[in-house]
Design a protein around this motif. Structure first.
Motif, mmCIF file in Angstrom:
data_model
loop_
_atom_site.group_PDB
_atom_site.id
_atom_site.type_symbol
_atom_site.label_atom_id
_atom_site.label_comp_id
_atom_site.label_asym_id
_atom_site.label_seq_id
_atom_site.Cartn_x
_atom_site.Cartn_y
_atom_site.Cartn_z
ATOM 1 N N LEU A 90 -2.248 -2.853 3.121
ATOM 2 C CA LEU A 90 -2.812 -1.289 2.857
ATOM 3 C C LEU A 90 -1.401 -0.320 2.067
ATOM 4 C CD1 LEU A 90 -6.058 -0.798 4.926
ATOM 5 C CD2 LEU A 90 -6.053 -0.589 2.513
ATOM 6 N N PHE A 103 -5.688 6.682 1.325
ATOM 7 C CA PHE A 103 -5.002 4.620 1.340
ATOM 8 C C PHE A 103 -5.475 4.378 -0.342
ATOM 9 C CE2 PHE A 103 -4.308 3.335 5.441
ATOM 10 C CZ PHE A 103 -4.931 4.685 6.299
ATOM 11 N N GLY A 104 -4.775 3.608 -0.673
ATOM 12 C CA GLY A 104 -5.314 2.818 -1.744
ATOM 13 C C GLY A 104 -6.330 1.946 -1.339
ATOM 14 N N PRO A 105 -7.164 0.765 -2.453
ATOM 15 C CA PRO A 105 -8.018 0.200 -2.355
ATOM 16 C C PRO A 105 -7.976 -1.565 -1.478
ATOM 17 C CG PRO A 105 -6.974 -0.028 -4.526
ATOM 18 C CD PRO A 105 -6.225 0.686 -4.316
#
Lengths: 112, 114
Positions: A90, A103-105
């Motif tokens: 992440l 956060f990103g995916p």
């Protein structure tokens, strides 16, 4: 508004192969950037963080490295993957003085 | 040493009932506290934070958290649980005098049963 991208979404790599995961942030400037690893769908382990271009702090000694070639780009790399590198990676950003991180995916990495 | 604990590995609640996910902390100085939610195979989503002020903090999706200084707790609550609230919840606390790092709890799996 700010967005964060990570790619690839999933990756299956053999032991000993190299790794490059990329994270980019849009809509903000001078963010702090973070790489985390999440094993077994639970706790977060901070791997690296960066407060500016070329500034990388490592939290855990391992065969991974990180780079920040541009203000909003954060790259996680390895020269030779180990089985233990499998996990969910992440990327996150924050903008001081705020502490909350976004956060990103995530990237699901499986080392075989 | 600064730390955060989520004492429950899993919490089971019936739909429509109130829910509480527990978090306790140990920090020096004033705590900055955070709650996040993670759905399967997704990144974490920020729910709410406590920095200062009112002890009851309201956040996204109808969640709220109560800061209790004497009990060093920051429990996440919702008056009426939905099946869609089923997810993994993380509590976090800032690392004092750091480059904006957070210390994370181990996570609590919340299961809402219809």
């Amino acid at each position: 508004s700010q967005t964060i991208h990570q790619w690839p979404a999933t990756l299956v790599q053999p032991v000993g192969s190299p790794l490059s995961l990329e994270c980019t942030v849009e809509g903000t400037s001078n963010p702090n950037l973070y790489w985390y690893r999440q094993a077994a769908g639970r706790g977060l382990q901070l791997l690296f963080y960066s407060v500016g271009i070329g500034q990388i702090s490592s939290e855990v000694p391992q065969n991974l490295s990180a780079s920040r070639p541009q203000d909003r780009q954060f790259i996680l790399s390895s020269k030779k993957l180990l089985l233990s590198d499998s996990g969910f990676y992440l990327c996150a950003w924050s903008v001081p003085p705020a502490y909350e991180q976004y956060f990103g995916p995530g990237t699901r990495l499986t080392v075989t | 040493a600064q730390s955060v604990a989520q004492p429950e590995d899993q919490v089971n609640v019936a739909e429509g009932n109130p829910l509480t996910v527990k978090c306790t902390y140990s920090v020096s100085g004033n705590p900055y506290l955070f709650w996040y939610v993670q759905y399967p195979n997704r990144g974490l989503q920020f729910l709410l934070k406590y920095i200062t002020g009112d002890n009851l903090v309201k956040g996204s999706y109808g969640f709220e958290a109560e800061f209790n200084k004497s009990q060093t707790s920051f429990h996440l609550k919702k008056p009426s649980a939905l099946v869609s609230d089923s997810a993994l919840y993380f509590c976090a606390v800032r690392v004092k005098d750091s480059n904006y790092q957070l210390i994370w709890g181990a996570g609590t799996k919340l299961i809402i049963k219809p």
